[in-house]
Design a protein around this motif. Structure first.
Motif, PDB file in Angstrom:
ATOM      1  N   ILE A 103       0.815  -1.232   0.000  1.00  0.00           N
ATOM      2  CA  ILE A 103       0.000   0.000   0.000  1.00  0.00           C
ATOM      3  C   ILE A 103       0.842   1.274   0.000  1.00  0.00           C
ATOM      4  O   ILE A 103       0.320   2.352  -0.263  1.00  0.00           O
ATOM      5  CB  ILE A 103      -1.039   0.042   1.155  1.00  0.00           C
ATOM      6  N   LYS A 104       2.135   1.162   0.276  1.00  0.00           N
ATOM      7  CA  LYS A 104       3.020   2.339   0.338  1.00  0.00           C
ATOM      8  C   LYS A 104       2.913   3.224  -0.915  1.00  0.00           C
ATOM      9  O   LYS A 104       2.810   4.437  -0.799  1.00  0.00           O
ATOM     10  CB  LYS A 104       4.467   1.875   0.549  1.00  0.00           C
ATOM     11  N   PRO A 105       2.913   2.632  -2.117  1.00  0.00           N
ATOM     12  CA  PRO A 105       2.820   3.477  -3.325  1.00  0.00           C
ATOM     13  C   PRO A 105       1.518   4.271  -3.440  1.00  0.00           C
ATOM     14  O   PRO A 105       1.450   5.223  -4.212  1.00  0.00           O
ATOM     15  CB  PRO A 105       2.922   2.471  -4.479  1.00  0.00           C
ATOM     16  N   GLN A 106       0.496   3.900  -2.663  1.00  0.00           N
ATOM     17  CA  GLN A 106      -0.782   4.612  -2.725  1.00  0.00           C
ATOM     18  C   GLN A 106      -0.742   5.940  -1.967  1.00  0.00           C
ATOM     19  O   GLN A 106      -1.690   6.713  -2.025  1.00  0.00           O
ATOM     20  CB  GLN A 106      -1.916   3.726  -2.194  1.00  0.00           C
ATOM     21  N   GLY A 107       0.357   6.184  -1.257  1.00  0.00           N
ATOM     22  CA  GLY A 107       0.560   7.497  -0.653  1.00  0.00           C
ATOM     23  C   GLY A 107       0.210   7.601   0.822  1.00  0.00           C
ATOM     24  O   GLY A 107      -0.307   6.672   1.437  1.00  0.00           O
ATOM     25  N   PRO A 108       0.487   8.798   1.373  1.00  0.00           N
ATOM     26  CA  PRO A 108       0.370   9.010   2.816  1.00  0.00           C
ATOM     27  C   PRO A 108      -1.049   8.919   3.376  1.00  0.00           C
ATOM     28  O   PRO A 108      -1.220   8.536   4.532  1.00  0.00           O
ATOM     29  CB  PRO A 108       0.958  10.403   3.032  1.00  0.00           C
ATOM     30  N   LEU A 109      -2.067   9.247   2.578  1.00  0.00           N
ATOM     31  CA  LEU A 109      -3.440   9.158   3.099  1.00  0.00           C
ATOM     32  C   LEU A 109      -3.825   7.710   3.400  1.00  0.00           C
ATOM     33  O   LEU A 109      -4.423   7.424   4.438  1.00  0.00           O
ATOM     34  CB  LEU A 109      -4.442   9.770   2.110  1.00  0.00           C
ATOM     35  N   VAL A 110      -3.464   6.804   2.495  1.00  0.00           N
ATOM     36  CA  VAL A 110      -3.766   5.383   2.676  1.00  0.00           C
ATOM     37  C   VAL A 110      -2.997   4.841   3.887  1.00  0.00           C
ATOM     38  O   VAL A 110      -3.552   4.113   4.709  1.00  0.00           O
ATOM     39  CB  VAL A 110      -3.438   4.582   1.391  1.00  0.00           C
ATOM     40  N   LEU A 111      -1.725   5.229   3.993  1.00  0.00           N
ATOM     41  CA  LEU A 111      -0.918   4.799   5.144  1.00  0.00           C
ATOM     42  C   LEU A 111      -1.493   5.354   6.452  1.00  0.00           C
ATOM     43  O   LEU A 111      -1.534   4.667   7.469  1.00  0.00           O
ATOM     44  CB  LEU A 111       0.539   5.239   4.977  1.00  0.00           C
ATOM     45  N   ASN A 112      -1.944   6.602   6.400  1.00  0.00           N
ATOM     46  CA  ASN A 112      -2.529   7.227   7.584  1.00  0.00           C
ATOM     47  C   ASN A 112      -3.809   6.499   8.023  1.00  0.00           C
ATOM     48  O   ASN A 112      -4.049   6.316   9.214  1.00  0.00           O
ATOM     49  CB  ASN A 112      -2.805   8.706   7.307  1.00  0.00           C
ATOM     50  N   ASN A 113      -4.607   6.071   7.049  1.00  0.00           N
ATOM     51  CA  ASN A 113      -5.818   5.291   7.359  1.00  0.00           C
ATOM     52  C   ASN A 113      -5.438   3.984   8.052  1.00  0.00           C
ATOM     53  O   ASN A 113      -6.113   3.562   8.987  1.00  0.00           O
ATOM     54  CB  ASN A 113      -6.624   4.986   6.090  1.00  0.00           C
ATOM     55  N   PHE A 114      -4.359   3.364   7.580  1.00  0.00           N
ATOM     56  CA  PHE A 114      -3.875   2.122   8.205  1.00  0.00           C
ATOM     57  C   PHE A 114      -3.514   2.375   9.672  1.00  0.00           C
ATOM     58  O   PHE A 114      -3.913   1.626  10.554  1.00  0.00           O
ATOM     59  CB  PHE A 114      -2.664   1.573   7.439  1.00  0.00           C
ATOM     60  N   VAL A 115      -2.767   3.464   9.915  1.00  0.00           N
ATOM     61  CA  VAL A 115      -2.351   3.807  11.284  1.00  0.00           C
ATOM     62  C   VAL A 115      -3.574   4.059  12.167  1.00  0.00           C
ATOM     63  O   VAL A 115      -3.608   3.631  13.325  1.00  0.00           O
ATOM     64  CB  VAL A 115      -1.409   5.030  11.297  1.00  0.00           C
ATOM     65  N   ASN A 116      -4.576   4.746  11.621  1.00  0.00           N
ATOM     66  CA  ASN A 116      -5.792   5.008  12.400  1.00  0.00           C
ATOM     67  C   ASN A 116      -6.544   3.726  12.733  1.00  0.00           C
ATOM     68  O   ASN A 116      -7.105   3.592  13.806  1.00  0.00           O
ATOM     69  CB  ASN A 116      -6.712   5.980  11.660  1.00  0.00           C
ATOM     70  N   GLU A 117      -6.546   2.786  11.783  1.00  0.00           N
ATOM     71  CA  GLU A 117      -7.276   1.541  11.990  1.00  0.00           C
ATOM     72  C   GLU A 117      -6.500   0.551  12.868  1.00  0.00           C
ATOM     73  O   GLU A 117      -7.096  -0.177  13.650  1.00  0.00           O
ATOM     74  CB  GLU A 117      -7.596   0.890  10.641  1.00  0.00           C
ATOM     75  N   TYR A 118      -5.177   0.536  12.722  1.00  0.00           N
ATOM     76  CA  TYR A 118      -4.326  -0.418  13.461  1.00  0.00           C
ATOM     77  C   TYR A 118      -3.177   0.327  14.134  1.00  0.00           C
ATOM     78  O   TYR A 118      -2.020   0.210  13.717  1.00  0.00           O
ATOM     79  CB  TYR A 118      -3.770  -1.483  12.510  1.00  0.00           C
ATOM     80  N   PRO A 119      -3.478   1.125  15.166  1.00  0.00           N
ATOM     81  CA  PRO A 119      -2.448   1.989  15.764  1.00  0.00           C
ATOM     82  C   PRO A 119      -1.219   1.236  16.283  1.00  0.00           C
ATOM     83  O   PRO A 119      -0.101   1.720  16.132  1.00  0.00           O
ATOM     84  CB  PRO A 119      -3.171   2.707  16.899  1.00  0.00           C
ATOM     85  N   ILE A 120      -1.421   0.062  16.868  1.00  0.00           N
ATOM     86  CA  ILE A 120      -0.272  -0.667  17.424  1.00  0.00           C
ATOM     87  C   ILE A 120       0.646  -1.153  16.306  1.00  0.00           C
ATOM     88  O   ILE A 120       1.859  -0.973  16.367  1.00  0.00           O
ATOM     89  CB  ILE A 120      -0.737  -1.830  18.329  1.00  0.00           C
TER      90      ILE A 120
END
Length: 172
Positions: A103-120
């Protein structure tokens, strides 16, 4: 008639089936328990342990299957299928790391959504650092053109925490 009795179990000894073994152990265990050689509780413990271990192995086999499906196709769907049942599973860090790479190539918004969903997981994998680097690059690109369009594009591509001075640059 003792030999006669043993002859009836001959099929169990010849059989390769697991049931034959289990049945034989239950019969012997029952006979020993009845004779007072071992307690009925010890027999119950043995049977429970046997069943627990078989159950654990079935769960591991199921996890292995879901993990292999993910490896074959590290899609959103397969990632969610793994993490739904195995958030603390045997392969979680490997699965999460591989998923982040996809998912890294999809950019910071997608990565940020991942962090919000799976903070640990986000914290364990230092995703904040990757988001920061991507936003720095996008900021640099916007700065080169330094047009209203380039800053609006930047604003759409980054999480709100990374907007920096883009609004002031649009209004300048």
């Amino acid at each position: 008639g003792g030999m006669m009795c043993l002859g009836g179990f001959r099929g169990i000894f010849d059989s390769d089936g697991e049931w034959g073994v289990v049945l034989f152990m239950i019969l012997v265990g029952g006979a020993l328990a009845a004779g007072g050689f071992i307690g009925a509780e010890a027999m119950d413990d043995y049977v429970n342990t046997y069943n627990d271990n078989r159950h654990k192995q079935e769960l591991l086999d199921k996890e292995e299957h879901v993990y292999n499906q993910f490896l074959a196709n590290p899609s959103d769907e397969n990632f969610k299928a793994y993490i739904k049942d195995y958030r603390h599973g045997k392969y979680i860090s490997e699965v999460a790391t591989k998923y982040i790479e996809t998912i890294k190539p999809q950019g910071p918004l997608v990565l940020n959504n991942f962090v919000n969903e799976y903070p640990i997981l986000g914290s364990d994998l230092d995703i904040g650092n990757i988001i920061s680097q991507q936003c720095d690059s996008l900021y640099g690109i916007a700065l080169i053109s330094n047009t209203r369009e380039s800053w609006e594009k930047y604003q759409k591509a980054v999480p709100t925490d990374y907007l920096r001075d883009s609004q002031e640059r649009i209004e300048a």
